[in-house]
Motif scaffolding. Structure first.
Motif, PDB file in Angstrom:
ATOM      1  N   TRP A   1     -54.095  23.785 -71.600  1.00 23.93           N
ATOM      2  CA  TRP A   1     -54.774  23.663 -72.810  1.00 23.93           C
ATOM      3  C   TRP A   1     -53.743  23.967 -74.014  1.00 23.93           C
ATOM      4  CZ3 TRP A   1     -55.964  27.683 -76.609  1.00 23.93           C
ATOM      5  CH2 TRP A   1     -56.800  27.269 -77.703  1.00 23.93           C
ATOM      6  N   LEU A   2     -52.944  25.044 -73.945  1.00 23.46           N
ATOM      7  CA  LEU A   2     -51.818  25.169 -74.989  1.00 23.46           C
ATOM      8  C   LEU A   2     -50.957  24.062 -75.269  1.00 23.46           C
ATOM      9  CD1 LEU A   2     -50.874  28.784 -74.298  1.00 23.46           C
ATOM     10  CD2 LEU A   2     -52.054  28.114 -76.383  1.00 23.46           C
ATOM     11  N   LEU A   3     -50.651  23.199 -74.139  1.00 26.01           N
ATOM     12  CA  LEU A   3     -49.737  21.964 -74.364  1.00 26.01           C
ATOM     13  C   LEU A   3     -50.446  20.756 -74.871  1.00 26.01           C
ATOM     14  CD1 LEU A   3     -47.454  22.801 -71.100  1.00 26.01           C
ATOM     15  CD2 LEU A   3     -46.908  23.135 -73.559  1.00 26.01           C
ATOM     16  N   LEU A   4     -51.501  20.857 -74.899  1.00 28.50           N
ATOM     17  CA  LEU A   4     -52.271  19.920 -75.698  1.00 28.50           C
ATOM     18  C   LEU A   4     -52.727  20.314 -76.950  1.00 28.50           C
ATOM     19  CD1 LEU A   4     -55.383  19.057 -73.097  1.00 28.50           C
ATOM     20  CD2 LEU A   4     -53.474  17.689 -73.682  1.00 28.50           C
ATOM     21  N   LEU A   5     -52.672  21.755 -77.341  1.00 22.45           N
ATOM     22  CA  LEU A   5     -53.136  22.050 -78.711  1.00 22.45           C
ATOM     23  C   LEU A   5     -51.980  21.959 -79.386  1.00 22.45           C
ATOM     24  CD1 LEU A   5     -55.206  23.598 -80.759  1.00 22.45           C
ATOM     25  CD2 LEU A   5     -54.181  25.819 -79.746  1.00 22.45           C
ATOM     26  N   LEU A   6     -50.794  22.344 -78.999  1.00 23.70           N
ATOM     27  CA  LEU A   6     -49.640  22.423 -79.880  1.00 23.70           C
ATOM     28  C   LEU A   6     -49.245  21.258 -80.427  1.00 23.70           C
ATOM     29  CD1 LEU A   6     -47.928  25.273 -77.563  1.00 23.70           C
ATOM     30  CD2 LEU A   6     -48.681  25.418 -80.126  1.00 23.70           C
ATOM     31  N   PRO A   7     -48.909  20.139 -79.635  1.00 24.88           N
ATOM     32  CA  PRO A   7     -48.679  18.880 -80.018  1.00 24.88           C
ATOM     33  C   PRO A   7     -49.548  18.291 -81.242  1.00 24.88           C
ATOM     34  CG  PRO A   7     -48.834  18.687 -77.739  1.00 24.88           C
ATOM     35  CD  PRO A   7     -49.100  20.221 -78.091  1.00 24.88           C
ATOM     36  N   ALA A   8     -50.721  18.687 -80.556  1.00 17.55           N
ATOM     37  CA  ALA A   8     -51.967  18.055 -81.669  1.00 17.55           C
ATOM     38  C   ALA A   8     -51.930  18.446 -82.927  1.00 17.55           C
ATOM     39  CB  ALA A   8     -53.442  18.445 -81.203  1.00 17.55           C
ATOM     40  N   GLU A   9     -51.744  19.769 -83.226  1.00 16.26           N
ATOM     41  CA  GLU A   9     -51.432  20.329 -84.457  1.00 16.26           C
ATOM     42  C   GLU A   9     -50.240  19.816 -85.053  1.00 16.26           C
ATOM     43  OE1 GLU A   9     -53.736  21.628 -85.635  1.00 16.26           O
ATOM     44  OE2 GLU A   9     -54.934  23.124 -84.720  1.00 16.26           O
TER      45      GLU A   9
END
Length: 272
Positions: A227-235
Motif C-alpha cells: 500500500w505504501l509503495l502505491l501511495l508514495l509514487p502517487a503523491e
C-alpha cells in the motif's frame, strides 16, 4: 454550535477518526470500546489542536481563508478560545478512563501537548521550522499509533510502518504553506514556500523518494508495504503534474490530502 465545529477541518477529523480505528483493527479488530475512543480522540484531542490553532491564527486566516468562522464573524476570538479550553480539558481527562496501558496514555496526552506547543506562545513551534513540520507530522500519525497500542498490538514491524507514515507526512506537510503565503508574509510569519519557492516541491519529492527506500528496506508487513509503495509514487506524481502542467499550486495540498484519503479508504475496505 455548528460554527464552532467548523473550526475543525473535516478532512482532519476523518483522518483522526479513521486512522485510530485502522490502528485498532490492525491490532486485534476494532471493538465498540475502540469506536468510543476514536470518537473522543477526534472530538476532543484532534479538535483542540485545530480549533486552538484557528484561534491563534485568525488574523492570518482573515487574509488566507476569509471564509473560516472567526474571520467571517460567526465565532468571536474569545468564544473560540473558551471552546478550545473546553476541548483541552476534555482531552486531558478522558484518556485516564480509556487508556489500556501507559504507552497509549502518554500518546493520548501527547496530542494536546503538541497542539499547545505548535500554536501557543512563547514556544509556538509553528514559527520554528523544521519543528513545525515534525510536530504536525507526529500529530497526524498519533491516532493510528494509539489505536494500535491501546488495542494491544504487539507486532514490532508495525512501528516501522508508523515510521514510514511519519516520513511521508514530513515530506508533504510543508506544502500547506503554499496556499498561506499571502497572509503569512503580510503579517511577517514564517512561510516555507515564501522561503524556498519551487524548491519546496523538490524537497517533498526527494522526501517521498527517501521514504520509498525506507519502506523497501524495513520489515513492514507485506500488505502495508504494498500500500505504501502505491501511495508514495502517487503523491509524487501529483506534485510533478502540478509542476509539469502548471496546475494551481494553491490547490496542491488539498489534492494531496484527497488522494491520501482515497487510497486510505481503499486500504480500509481491503482490511474489512
Amino acid at each position: 454550535m455548528i460554527a464552532y465545529m467548523r473550526l475543525f477541518r473535516a478532512d482532519a477529523a476523518v483522518i483522526a477518526f479513521g486512522s485510530f480505528l485502522t490502528g485498532a483493527h490492525l491490532a486485534s479488530g476494532a471493538k465498540a470500546a475502540d469506536l468510543l475512543a476514536a470518537v473522543l480522540v477526534t472530538a476532543f484531542s484532534a479538535n483542540f489542536c485545530y480549533s486552538f490553532n484557528a484561534y491563534t491564527d485568525w488574523p492570518v486566516d482573515a487574509i488566507n481563508k476569509p471564509r473560516r468562522p472567526i474571520p467571517r464573524g460567526l465565532v468571536s476570538p474569545r468564544g473560540a478560545l473558551v471552546y478550545s479550553l473546553f476541548l483541552l480539558a476534555g482531552s486531558l481527562v478522558f484518556p485516564f478512563f480509556l487508556a489500556n496501558n501507559t504507552f497509549s496514555l502518554l500518546c493520548f496526552l501527547l496530542i494536546p501537548a503538541l497542539g499547545l506547543a505548535y500554536s501557543a506562545n512563547p514556544v509556538r513551534l509553528k514559527e520554528r521550522p523544521p519543528f513545525s513540520v515534525l510536530t504536525v507530522s507526529l500529530g497526524l500519525i498519533l491516532p493510528l499509533v494509539i489505536g494500535y497500542a491501546n488495542a494491544g498490538g504487539m507486532d514490532a514491524r508495525m512501528y516501522f510502518f508508523f515510521g514510514a507514515l511519519f516520513l511521508f507526512c514530513a515530506s508533504l506537510v510543508g506544502l500547506k504553506d503554499v496556499e498561506d503565503v499571502a497572509g503569512d508574509t503580510a503579517l511577517s510569519q514564517v512561510n516555507l514556500y515564501d522561503r524556498y519557492g519551487s524548491r519546496l516541491l523538490a524537497f517533498s519529492i526527494a522526501g517521498l523518494a527517501a521514504t520509498s527506500v525506507y519502506v523497501a528496506l524495513t520489515p513492514i508487513p507485506s500488505m502495508l508495504k504494498t500500500w505504501l509503495l502505491l501511495l508514495l509514487p502517487a503523491e509524487a506524481a501529483c506534485i510533478l503534474c502540478h509542476l509539469r502542467f502548471g496546475w494551481n499550486l494553491a490547490r496542491l495540498y488539498h489534492r494531496i490530502i484527497r488522494l491520501m484519503l482515497l487510497l486510505g479508504a481503499g486500504l480500509c475496505l481491503y482490511l474489512l
